[in-house]
Design a protein around this motif. Sequence first.
Motif, short mmCIF file in Angstrom:
data_model
loop_
_atom_site.label_atom_id
_atom_site.label_comp_id
_atom_site.label_asym_id
_atom_site.label_seq_id
_atom_site.Cartn_x
_atom_site.Cartn_y
_atom_site.Cartn_z
N VAL A 33 47.92 28.10 21.55
CA VAL A 33 47.37 26.74 21.76
C VAL A 33 48.16 25.87 22.73
O VAL A 33 47.53 25.05 23.32
CB VAL A 33 47.23 26.02 20.25
CG1 VAL A 33 47.02 24.51 20.37
CG2 VAL A 33 46.42 26.95 19.13
N LYS A 37 44.60 26.71 24.85
CA LYS A 37 43.38 27.31 24.11
C LYS A 37 43.10 26.49 22.64
O LYS A 37 44.38 25.70 22.26
CB LYS A 37 43.59 28.75 23.63
CG LYS A 37 43.74 29.92 24.86
CD LYS A 37 43.64 31.26 24.33
CE LYS A 37 43.57 32.43 25.43
NZ LYS A 37 44.82 31.87 26.25
N GLY A 38 42.02 26.48 22.32
CA GLY A 38 41.60 25.73 20.94
C GLY A 38 42.18 26.55 19.82
O GLY A 38 42.58 27.88 19.93
N THR A 39 42.28 25.94 18.72
CA THR A 39 42.97 26.75 17.44
C THR A 39 42.10 27.76 17.02
O THR A 39 42.65 29.11 16.79
CB THR A 39 43.12 25.50 16.31
OG1 THR A 39 43.92 24.68 16.91
CG2 THR A 39 43.90 26.58 15.24
N ALA A 42 42.71 30.57 19.58
CA ALA A 42 43.77 31.51 19.57
C ALA A 42 43.75 32.34 18.15
O ALA A 42 44.63 33.39 18.46
CB ALA A 42 44.91 30.25 19.43
N SER A 367 41.87 23.72 12.75
CA SER A 367 42.98 22.97 13.37
C SER A 367 44.13 23.31 12.76
O SER A 367 44.08 23.96 11.47
CB SER A 367 42.62 21.52 13.17
OG SER A 367 42.59 21.18 11.74
N ASP A 524 47.69 20.86 20.23
CA ASP A 524 46.38 21.06 20.76
C ASP A 524 46.22 20.08 21.69
O ASP A 524 45.06 19.92 21.97
CB ASP A 524 45.49 21.16 19.75
CG ASP A 524 45.18 20.12 18.85
OD1 ASP A 524 46.40 19.14 18.77
OD2 ASP A 524 44.74 20.02 17.82
#
Length: 654
Positions: A33, A37-39, A42, A367, A524
């Motif tokens: 992250v 990268k997004g959660t 990831a 998230s 993030d």
Amino acid sequence: MRNFRYGPYRDGPDPLAPPYDVRAAVDAVGDSVMSGKGTAEALRELLRRGSQGLRGLNDLLRQVRRRREELRGSGRLDDVLAGARELLDRAVEQERDALAADPGDDARLREAELDSLPADTAQAVRQLADYGWRSPEAAATFEELRALLRSEILDSRFQGMKQALGGADPEAMRRVREMMADLNAMLDADDRGEHTQADFDRFMERHGDLFPDRPENLEELVDSLARRAAAAGRMLASLTPDQRAELEALMNDAMDRAGLGQELSGLSDRLRARRPDLDWSSGERFTGEGSLGMGDATTAIEELADLAEVEGALRQNYPGARLDDVDPEAVRRALGRSAVDDLARLRQIERELEEQGYLRRSGGKLSLTPKAVRRIGESALGRMFNGSTATRRGGHDDRRAGHSGEPTGASRPWEFGDSQPVDVVRTVRNAVLRGERREGGVSGGVRLRVEDFEVAETERRSGAAVCLLVDLSYSMALRGTWGPAKETALALHTLITTRFPQDAVEIIGFSNYARPLPATGLVDLEWDMVQGTNLHHALLIAGRHIDRHPGFDPIVLVVTDGEPTAHLLPDGRSWFDWPPSEETLALTLAEVDKMTRRKAVMNIFMLAPDERLLAFVEEVARRNGGRVFSPASENLGEYVVSDFLRSRRARSGG
């Protein structure tokens, strides 16, 4: 005495293996992250890669591809036709041998009939169906041909049927006819809404030995039969048009003569209506040199279908993908029990991350929680301490007595304005001693006076107002410094909040505008795809933070890869210009001068060897007295943390 043998545990995962370290999984997700990268992405990357000796989805996908290639190279699909033709030719030759010894006209007529047989195997078999064989050996070979077709056809529709039939036993064929009639009747009853589990149980009592996979209800039976029937259809579609037509003719003739044609056709229609989602017509390309019968070829194609289903699920490349979407039974059929165990352990990681409060799903979005952010910050800080030599020189505690920190064990008389805790024991002791001295003893209790009070001395710790200014411009991402900058900010925030709670820290991000950044949003945080490096605005916000904490030691740290190219106009709008306008530089340096008057030393961490940036930061250092660092991006965190600790020690006099 009993003997015991010891060896590796083979019935699933090792029950004595150490549990998976979920915190390490959080660190891995956090690293991805932090790099942008997004959660959800990831987490998928962690599950694909695997860790701590656990096979990931990529390993399972490689196993899927290897198995697919093995199946496609296992043999040819036209072996049933070749085998049927071989048996037919043998029967004809055996019949010719028998006719050659007969000088009569009937023998010659029969030879002419054999000479006129069509080249098409199916038509030849149909023409010889009512032929009166002279040779017992030829009649037996022809019956072997029919038995082969019946068993192969049924095995292509009911897995294991070839073994259940065991040859050309009429009783076995009668049982198959009864089973198919009962099955079609049960499906019709289910269509009318009249089927019950008791009906299915009675069906399995009569015919369960014909279904080695032992389905527990009608739905499982339909699913198994439909997948098998779809694979048989795909097997036929894999042949050339001529081969397919010839084999279908052989199959239809064999089933009609066995009294199964109508039942098998009706079953196919019912299964297809119930499972239209299956692939019933796509062909497969087989390249092997071995031979595959219809049943074996259907099994191979059915397994290929399972592999395709498993591969699609393991890719996890659709919105809202979760490992719970993967069918363990499909994985077991395609890859075996060990793959199911690996999948279960990967699922456990995904569940533990949510159940232990590291991940949160809301509105279909995944998230990180504040708990995860704290863990990621601690890990980042730990890496920086492990790599830093400066941090081993000690903390920044001030051992002078003050109003915060750990008690020193000493006390002193209370003075107006003291906020230290009252030393109750010494206060009461002072009152008792005073009473004894003045009254010759204590009577009527102890009376406290102001001069009796003492307060406990504590170590004095100086408070700092810390501002970390982080460049959020797109160039940070292009140069690969975005992840290290975020990690540095998070590590510094963690250091201050956990080890120096008396300090006040504010992290400020700046691009065309500047804004304070909450710690929970650092992980993030994405870069700003806008023009402008508005250090002027960032210094304004930092100045307000320092002014809100009078008496605190001001520390300002700036991380950037470019010179200021934007400033705020009087109406609050951002003005961008490149090369930087004189006004932008003048307003930014004016805020630097204000920092100098606040006695805030600005240390700048320069992440690009740009001549304009170098000239600017040298001017800042000349005006402010701060220092300029040019660390490699991978060492940025170590430099910033070390410099912060050095600044705190210097200001606290430690």
